[in-house]
Write an enzyme that holds these catalytic residues in place. Structure first.
Site, mmCIF file in Angstrom:
data_model
loop_
_atom_site.group_PDB
_atom_site.id
_atom_site.type_symbol
_atom_site.label_atom_id
_atom_site.label_comp_id
_atom_site.label_asym_id
_atom_site.label_seq_id
_atom_site.Cartn_x
_atom_site.Cartn_y
_atom_site.Cartn_z
ATOM 1 N N ASP A 6 2.600 -6.213 -12.891
ATOM 2 C CA ASP A 6 2.430 -6.012 -11.634
ATOM 3 C C ASP A 6 1.873 -7.270 -10.925
ATOM 4 O OD1 ASP A 6 1.881 -4.625 -8.843
ATOM 5 O OD2 ASP A 6 0.313 -3.135 -10.026
ATOM 6 N N HIS A 55 -7.419 -1.618 -8.914
ATOM 7 C CA HIS A 55 -6.202 -1.611 -10.021
ATOM 8 C C HIS A 55 -7.104 -1.623 -11.177
ATOM 9 C CE1 HIS A 55 -2.317 -2.471 -7.797
ATOM 10 N NE2 HIS A 55 -3.129 -2.512 -7.139
ATOM 11 N N ARG A 97 0.643 -1.215 0.068
ATOM 12 C CA ARG A 97 -0.108 -0.098 -0.012
ATOM 13 C C ARG A 97 0.786 1.242 -0.028
ATOM 14 N NH1 ARG A 97 -4.692 -1.508 -2.107
ATOM 15 N NH2 ARG A 97 -6.202 -0.487 -0.575
ATOM 16 N N SER A 98 2.090 1.032 -0.356
ATOM 17 C CA SER A 98 2.806 2.287 -0.554
ATOM 18 C C SER A 98 2.792 3.145 -1.795
ATOM 19 C CB SER A 98 4.480 1.725 -0.769
ATOM 20 O OG SER A 98 4.554 1.351 -2.139
ATOM 21 N N GLY A 99 1.978 3.007 -2.807
ATOM 22 C CA GLY A 99 1.446 3.420 -3.936
ATOM 23 C C GLY A 99 2.493 3.321 -5.214
ATOM 24 N N GLU A 111 -4.174 -11.256 -17.068
ATOM 25 C CA GLU A 111 -3.981 -11.731 -15.929
ATOM 26 C C GLU A 111 -3.173 -13.086 -15.997
ATOM 27 O OE1 GLU A 111 -7.781 -11.741 -13.776
ATOM 28 O OE2 GLU A 111 -7.840 -9.578 -13.313
#
Length: 185
Positions: free
Chosen positions: A87, A56, A13-15, A68
């Site tokens: 990601d 996302h 959750r840091s971005g 995916e």
């Protein structure tokens, strides 16, 4: 223009994903296609995980294609070789360890290492802009379980080697990118 490989590191959750998405979008023409390779596969019964995946998906531009998959190296070898965002490497590594029963560091270690080497070869040969997102390890206590330590060890090594391969490395903290390896160094 020579394609640039960028590694984006950060904590949970840091971005880091949002920063990576904005970074690749800014580096390209406004409606240029981007392939988004998502290793965090949907289909889990975990509602919180499904919410994160939806979060996302909802912020990606409509003209980006999303795949995916945990077959990242295979995807990088397939045309079209459009700018690509992966990601994330932590999800890919987890899937690789799961698929090859590699959590115990036993006989499956060779299969896991083969997949990791295949990933490096595919990233190295990719002929377009590439942004890779990965969780950074080592910012907390040593995991209490053998599988947690295995993951941290494998991911730490993967991140270090990927950083050597990439042209640019940034660490995202609280949504802010700190250059670790500026492009061209």
């Amino acid at each position: 223009m020579t394609p640039v490989r960028t590694l984006v590191l950060g904590g949970i959750r840091s971005g880091k994903s949002r920063w990576a998405e904005e970074s690749i979008a800014k580096s390209l023409a406004p409606d240029q296609p981007v392939r988004y390779l998502a290793s965090g596969l949907a289909g889990h019964a975990d509602a919180a995980w499904a919410h994160r995946i939806a979060e996302h998906r909802n912020r990606r531009p409509a003209h980006w294609s999303t795949v995916e998959t945990d077959e990242i190296a295979t995807q990088l070898r397939q045309p079209p070789h459009t700018p690509t965002l992966i990601d994330d490497l932590g999800g890919w590594l987890t899937s690789t360890l799961d698929r090859h029963h590699g959590w115990d560091n036993g006989s499956a270690a060779g299969a896991v290492q083969d997949r990791i080497e295949d990933m490096f070869a595919a990233v190295s040969a990719f002929p377009s802009t590439l942004v890779l997102v990965s969780p950074e390890v080592g910012l907390t206590v040593v995991p209490a379980t053998a599988t947690g330590r295995r993951f941290a060890d494998e991911l730490g090594t993967l991140n270090q080697r990927m950083a050597e391969l990439c042209d640019r490395v940034v660490l995202v903290v609280a949504g802010q990118a700190v250059p670790i390896k500026p492009s061209g160094t």
